[in-house]
Design a protein around this motif. Structure first.
Motif, PDB file in Angstrom:
ATOM      1  N   VAL A   1     -12.757 -49.417 -29.062  1.00 20.31           N
ATOM      2  CA  VAL A   1     -11.942 -48.008 -28.286  1.00 20.31           C
ATOM      3  C   VAL A   1     -12.611 -46.906 -28.763  1.00 20.31           C
ATOM      4  CG1 VAL A   1      -9.784 -46.895 -28.035  1.00 20.31           C
ATOM      5  CG2 VAL A   1      -9.743 -49.269 -28.313  1.00 20.31           C
ATOM      6  N   ILE A   2     -12.633 -45.952 -27.720  1.00 14.98           N
ATOM      7  CA  ILE A   2     -13.375 -44.562 -27.847  1.00 14.98           C
ATOM      8  C   ILE A   2     -12.171 -43.668 -27.624  1.00 14.98           C
ATOM      9  CG2 ILE A   2     -15.118 -43.082 -27.242  1.00 14.98           C
ATOM     10  CD1 ILE A   2     -17.006 -45.333 -26.441  1.00 14.98           C
ATOM     11  N   TYR A   3     -11.975 -42.847 -28.415  1.00 18.29           N
ATOM     12  CA  TYR A   3     -11.189 -41.749 -28.141  1.00 18.29           C
ATOM     13  C   TYR A   3     -11.829 -40.676 -28.061  1.00 18.29           C
ATOM     14  CZ  TYR A   3      -7.421 -45.196 -29.518  1.00 18.29           C
ATOM     15  OH  TYR A   3      -6.625 -46.305 -29.478  1.00 18.29           O
ATOM     16  N   ILE A   4     -11.265 -39.561 -27.182  1.00 19.43           N
ATOM     17  CA  ILE A   4     -12.043 -38.203 -27.132  1.00 19.43           C
ATOM     18  C   ILE A   4     -10.687 -37.089 -26.903  1.00 19.43           C
ATOM     19  CG2 ILE A   4     -14.230 -39.074 -26.235  1.00 19.43           C
ATOM     20  CD1 ILE A   4     -13.443 -38.006 -23.524  1.00 19.43           C
ATOM     21  N   ARG A   5     -11.252 -36.057 -27.314  1.00 19.21           N
ATOM     22  CA  ARG A   5     -10.056 -34.974 -26.799  1.00 19.21           C
ATOM     23  C   ARG A   5     -10.841 -33.989 -25.865  1.00 19.21           C
ATOM     24  NH1 ARG A   5      -5.604 -34.708 -29.608  1.00 19.21           N
ATOM     25  NH2 ARG A   5      -5.405 -35.742 -31.556  1.00 19.21           N
ATOM     26  N   ALA A   6     -10.173 -33.742 -24.926  1.00 22.16           N
ATOM     27  CA  ALA A   6     -10.626 -32.917 -23.840  1.00 22.16           C
ATOM     28  C   ALA A   6      -9.543 -31.867 -23.298  1.00 22.16           C
ATOM     29  CB  ALA A   6     -11.009 -33.758 -22.606  1.00 22.16           C
ATOM     30  N   ASP A   7     -10.114 -30.694 -23.070  1.00 20.15           N
ATOM     31  CA  ASP A   7      -9.075 -29.830 -22.152  1.00 20.15           C
ATOM     32  C   ASP A   7      -8.670 -30.300 -20.910  1.00 20.15           C
ATOM     33  OD1 ASP A   7     -11.271 -28.866 -20.780  1.00 20.15           O
ATOM     34  OD2 ASP A   7     -11.541 -27.089 -21.683  1.00 20.15           O
TER      35      ASP A   7
ATOM     36  N   LYS B   1     -10.907 -32.911 -18.181  1.00 20.06           N
ATOM     37  CA  LYS B   1     -10.168 -34.220 -17.780  1.00 20.06           C
ATOM     38  C   LYS B   1     -10.027 -34.158 -16.303  1.00 20.06           C
ATOM     39  CE  LYS B   1      -6.194 -36.996 -18.654  1.00 20.06           C
ATOM     40  NZ  LYS B   1      -5.762 -37.514 -17.642  1.00 20.06           N
ATOM     41  N   ARG B   2      -9.861 -33.032 -15.816  1.00 19.10           N
ATOM     42  CA  ARG B   2      -9.777 -32.668 -14.358  1.00 19.10           C
ATOM     43  C   ARG B   2     -11.320 -33.155 -13.600  1.00 19.10           C
ATOM     44  NH1 ARG B   2      -7.498 -28.032 -13.865  1.00 19.10           N
ATOM     45  NH2 ARG B   2      -9.640 -27.142 -13.856  1.00 19.10           N
ATOM     46  N   ASP B   3     -12.118 -32.507 -14.181  1.00 19.61           N
ATOM     47  CA  ASP B   3     -13.525 -32.921 -13.724  1.00 19.61           C
ATOM     48  C   ASP B   3     -13.620 -34.407 -13.859  1.00 19.61           C
ATOM     49  OD1 ASP B   3     -13.721 -30.049 -12.894  1.00 19.61           O
ATOM     50  OD2 ASP B   3     -14.964 -29.660 -14.620  1.00 19.61           O
ATOM     51  N   TYR B   4     -13.644 -34.926 -14.952  1.00 19.47           N
ATOM     52  CA  TYR B   4     -13.699 -36.144 -15.246  1.00 19.47           C
ATOM     53  C   TYR B   4     -13.136 -37.022 -14.124  1.00 19.47           C
ATOM     54  CZ  TYR B   4     -13.616 -40.711 -17.468  1.00 19.47           C
ATOM     55  OH  TYR B   4     -13.964 -42.267 -17.606  1.00 19.47           O
ATOM     56  N   GLU B   5     -11.855 -36.861 -13.808  1.00 21.10           N
ATOM     57  CA  GLU B   5     -11.175 -37.647 -12.821  1.00 21.10           C
ATOM     58  C   GLU B   5     -11.602 -37.597 -11.554  1.00 21.10           C
ATOM     59  OE1 GLU B   5      -8.879 -40.043 -13.563  1.00 21.10           O
ATOM     60  OE2 GLU B   5      -8.655 -39.503 -15.539  1.00 21.10           O
ATOM     61  N   LYS B   6     -11.999 -36.282 -11.362  1.00 21.14           N
ATOM     62  CA  LYS B   6     -12.561 -35.837  -9.710  1.00 21.14           C
ATOM     63  C   LYS B   6     -13.876 -36.737  -9.678  1.00 21.14           C
ATOM     64  CE  LYS B   6     -14.326 -32.347  -6.911  1.00 21.14           C
ATOM     65  NZ  LYS B   6     -15.087 -30.972  -6.918  1.00 21.14           N
ATOM     66  N   GLN B   7     -14.660 -36.644 -10.717  1.00 12.25           N
ATOM     67  CA  GLN B   7     -16.024 -37.650 -10.336  1.00 12.25           C
ATOM     68  C   GLN B   7     -15.973 -38.909 -10.595  1.00 12.25           C
ATOM     69  OE1 GLN B   7     -18.900 -36.105 -13.516  1.00 12.25           O
ATOM     70  NE2 GLN B   7     -18.881 -33.968 -12.802  1.00 12.25           N
ATOM     71  N   LYS B   8     -14.891 -39.476 -11.303  1.00 11.77           N
ATOM     72  CA  LYS B   8     -14.556 -40.823 -11.347  1.00 11.77           C
ATOM     73  C   LYS B   8     -14.097 -41.133  -9.969  1.00 11.77           C
ATOM     74  CE  LYS B   8     -10.796 -42.743 -13.165  1.00 11.77           C
ATOM     75  NZ  LYS B   8     -10.099 -43.401 -14.221  1.00 11.77           N
ATOM     76  N   ALA B   9     -13.305 -40.500  -9.464  1.00 14.77           N
ATOM     77  CA  ALA B   9     -12.465 -40.737  -7.946  1.00 14.77           C
ATOM     78  C   ALA B   9     -13.737 -40.751  -6.933  1.00 14.77           C
ATOM     79  CB  ALA B   9     -11.758 -39.668  -7.598  1.00 14.77           C
TER      80      ALA B   9
END
Length: 117
Positions: free
Chosen positions: A9-15, A19-27
């Motif tokens: 498991v990898i845990y990261i902290r993000a603002d 997180k929004r940019d990550y979710e957008k790119q993933k979608a």
């Protein structure tokens, strides 16, 4: 993706923006799971994938190139046959026109190759 054992498991902290940019790119990438999307990002970073290009895009481009090459081969055969039949009628100006036509075909192929790269 194939069945894989993922027990780390990898845990990261993000603002929120990250997180929004990550979710957008993933979608936009089409991957549903975080693990698959992270593998995609790692492969892209390692040069194993080209971002934005799918195998279908490459296959379609290769089919287009093959079709263009076949047309060029037919044209060259026609030019050679006609030139051999009527060698006395061809002048330097006619050969210059044929050279220009072949340069245009070469430029079209180069632009197709640039799309692939």
């Amino acid at each position: 993706m194939a069945n894989r054992t993922r027990d780390e498991v990898i845990y990261i902290r993000a603002d929120e923006r990250l997180k929004r940019d990550y979710e957008k790119q993933k979608a936009e990438s089409g991957y549903d799971s975080n693990a698959d999307f992270l593998q995609y990002l790692l492969d892209t970073n390692a040069g194993k994938r080209v971002d934005g290009v799918t195998l279908k895009d490459i296959w379609d481009s290769l089919k287009e190139i093959a079709h263009e090459l076949k047309k060029q081969g037919v044209n060259i055969n026609q030019i050679a046959r006609t030139t051999n039949m009527y060698a006395d009628l061809y002048s330097d100006s006619n050969l210059w026109l044929a050279k220009r036509a072949l340069e245009r075909i070469e430029n079209a192929l180069l632009s197709i190759m640039e799309k692939l790269l």
